[in-house]
Enzyme design. Structure first.
Site, PDB file in Angstrom:
ATOM      1  N   ILE A 119       0.831  -1.198   0.000  1.00  0.00           N
ATOM      2  CA  ILE A 119       0.000   0.000   0.000  1.00  0.00           C
ATOM      3  C   ILE A 119       0.871   1.255   0.000  1.00  0.00           C
ATOM      4  CG2 ILE A 119      -1.802   1.292   1.217  1.00  0.00           C
ATOM      5  CD1 ILE A 119      -2.704  -1.378  -0.004  1.00  0.00           C
ATOM      6  N   LYS A 172       4.442  11.603 -10.017  1.00  0.00           N
ATOM      7  CA  LYS A 172       3.647  12.806 -10.306  1.00  0.00           C
ATOM      8  C   LYS A 172       4.499  14.062 -10.174  1.00  0.00           C
ATOM      9  CE  LYS A 172      -0.446  15.422  -8.945  1.00  0.00           C
ATOM     10  NZ  LYS A 172      -1.745  15.412  -8.222  1.00  0.00           N
ATOM     11  N   HIS A 221       4.687 -20.382 -41.495  1.00  0.00           N
ATOM     12  CA  HIS A 221       3.635 -19.360 -41.482  1.00  0.00           C
ATOM     13  C   HIS A 221       2.506 -19.723 -40.523  1.00  0.00           C
ATOM     14  CE1 HIS A 221       5.669 -17.177 -44.598  1.00  0.00           C
ATOM     15  NE2 HIS A 221       5.600 -18.202 -45.433  1.00  0.00           N
ATOM     16  N   ARG A 278     -15.355 -29.205 -31.659  1.00  0.00           N
ATOM     17  CA  ARG A 278     -14.657 -28.680 -32.830  1.00  0.00           C
ATOM     18  C   ARG A 278     -13.447 -27.875 -32.368  1.00  0.00           C
ATOM     19  NH1 ARG A 278     -18.604 -23.674 -34.724  1.00  0.00           N
ATOM     20  NH2 ARG A 278     -17.451 -22.069 -33.596  1.00  0.00           N
TER      21      ARG A 278
END
Length: 526
Positions: A131, A142, A278, A522
């Protein structure tokens, strides 16, 4: 830049979980006249090294409380970081409240990811959510006009060089600030992901992705595109965990194709070889040893294999390395390679050899992503596997035992071939692969034609598909696709089923006397 444009460091706050380089950094700061502030283990390490250090609690006049949960979340720390030195009112308030400016914050955060990876319980993981650290990092970033922020030991040498030159530059502080926000963003992303996982949410309402740039690449899929390789900390064996033993730098396409090859070879329990070109397999085989598997995989499509990527699921041996090195190969990826194999490949200076340290679990859960305009698609990794008891025989003739083995093999290959995919296989090896066509009929025909070419290259009189089995990644919507497979010489077929014309396709199989099984699953791969 002149020394007048640089900011000196008079006071530095050092509080790191990763102590790498900490002592050398502290020594450099002290040499240049900086006061060191620190906490806990960092303060102890600096003090044991003989460096003068002030505990943050002594600096603030407020003790660490709540088992160390509160130690830097006080005005004397955050005011010292956030106060703007160019605003007289800020300077006056800092003086009035006895807040000393802090010119450097060096923080890396509690090891949350390592704690989770260790298998620690809920309470330990929560306790390793930092924290105070992120608060200081964000505050310093900042106020980067006046404060330098370091979050990575890899930045320390640059800081020391700046000290030697008279102080930090604005451009350096901005770069460190950008890295700091990326650091805390990634940290928060890990925590958010963990919380979602604990709650059983595969797709939480807000999903953030983070990664560390491994390297800038020469270009992307094409030379006019820019590209970079990022890693996200996932320890799944593969290109992110690999050690490059030799060869040129990997390209964007190399990385993409190598990942495809290694994920495909992980499907098989027996020694296996996958050749990719590829992003599509052009030859796959399993055998009793890698050398035999290589020979069978190459036989499928020796033309496409030229300049391909080769993946193996066993330690590479010298005999197999000799066979692979006989043709032009871009990349070889394997869990390991013995010394003799490495010596063989060392003769090919441009060939890249990647050793991953393991083989990924093909059935392990995970997410995959694809970018779209304005966002991205997320889905669970295709970890689906069918086994023989799950198959449904739908024709009058059932597959033989040997055919069943090849059907399961071919369907696992189909999972890694671009849709529409049709795979022919025989004796644990692909003998024809049709990939990425808009029509499944075309995929079947292309695979058969390539099989004829391969047979000619091998000096065999008939197409390799004669007597083979065939796999389709999705159902045959019409009988014409199956009829193309039959014409190629396949004697058994595996497909998901589920078409409204399934019966028409089954009838065509029965008329030809071939066996067919449905998987109910599939493997589209777009």
């Amino acid at each position: 830049m002149s020394s007048a444009d640089r900011l000196p460091i008079r006071r530095a706050l050092l509080s790191v979980s990763d102590k790498s380089g900490l002592i050398a950094l502290g020594q450099a700061l002290v040499t240049h006249g900086a006061q060191l502030l620190s906490t806990g283990g960092s303060a102890r390490a600096l003090r044991e090294a003989g460096l003068p250090v002030t505990d943050v609690s002594d600096h603030t006049g407020f003790p660490e409380i709540l088992d160390g949960r509160v130690k830097t979340l006080v005005p004397q720390v955050h005011g010292g970081i956030l106060g703007r030195r160019d605003l007289p009112e800020h300077v006056a308030q800092m003086e009035r409240h006895a807040i000393a400016p802090i010119d450097l914050v060096c923080v890396n955060l509690y090891p949350f990811a390592a704690t989770v990876a260790s298998g620690a319980g809920w309470d330990d993981c929560v306790e390793n959510i930092d924290i105070g650290g992120p608060a200081m990092v964000r505050a310093a970033a900042k106020n980067h006009d006046h404060v330098a922020i370091l979050t990575d030991p890899g930045q320390y040498d640059d800081l020391v060089a700046a000290l030697n030159a008279g102080g930090t530059t604005l451009s350096a502080r901005r770069a460190w600030a950008a890295a700091a926000y990326a650091h805390t963003a990634a940290y928060d992303s890990m925590i958010a992901t963990w919380f979602a996982q604990q709650a059983g949410e595969a797709f939480p309402p807000a999903l953030t992705l983070s990664g560390q740039r491994r390297e800038l690449l020469r270009y992307g899929e094409n030379p006019h595109q820019q590209a970079a390789f990022y890693v996200n900390g996932d320890q799944r064996p593969g290109i992110a965990t690999a050690r490059q033993v030799q060869g040129k730098a990997l390209s964007y396409n190399n990385l993409n194709d190598t990942d495809a090859a290694f994920e495909a070879v992980a499907e098989f329990d027996r020694p296996a070889v996958v050749i990719v070109k590829h992003a599509n397999p052009c030859g796959v085989a399993v055998a009793d040893d890698l050398e035999a598997a290589w020979a069978q995989a190459l036989r499928c499509d020796p033309v496409s294999a030229f300049g391909g990527i080769v993946a193996l699921n066993r330690t590479l041996d010298a005999a197999t390395a000799e066979r692979i090195a006989a043709i032009f190969t871009e990349v070889i990826v394997a869990p390991d390679a013995d010394e003799a194999a490495q010596a063989v490949l060392a003769r090919k200076k441009n060939l890249r050899l990647l050793l991953t340290g393991g083989v990924p679990d093909a059935a392990a859960p995970g997410l995959s992503f694809k970018s779209v305009a304005g966002g991205f698609l997320a889905q669970s990794r295709d970890a689906g596997r069918v086994t023989e008891p799950e198959l449904k025989v739908v024709t009058k003739r059932a597959p033989t035992e040997a055919e069943m083995r090849d059907l399961l093999f071919a369907f696992r290959v189909a999972k890694h071939v671009k849709s529409n995919a049709v795979i022919y296989a025989r004796n644990g090896a692909t003998v024809g692969i049709g990939a990425g066509q808009m029509s499944r009929v075309d995929s079947a025909r292309i695979a058969a034609r390539k099989s004829e070419d391969a047979a000619q290259a091998a000096g065999e009189g008939t197409a390799l598909t004669q007597g083979s089995v065939a796999a389709s990644d999705a159902f045959f919507p019409f009988a014409d696709g199956l009829e193309s497979v039959i014409a190629a010489g396949a004697v058994a077929v595996i497909q998901p089923g589920g078409s409204i014309r399934d019966q028409e396709v089954i009838d065509a199989a029965d008329r030809a006397g071939i066996a067919m099984v449905f998987t109910g699953m599939r493997h589209f791969r777009h």
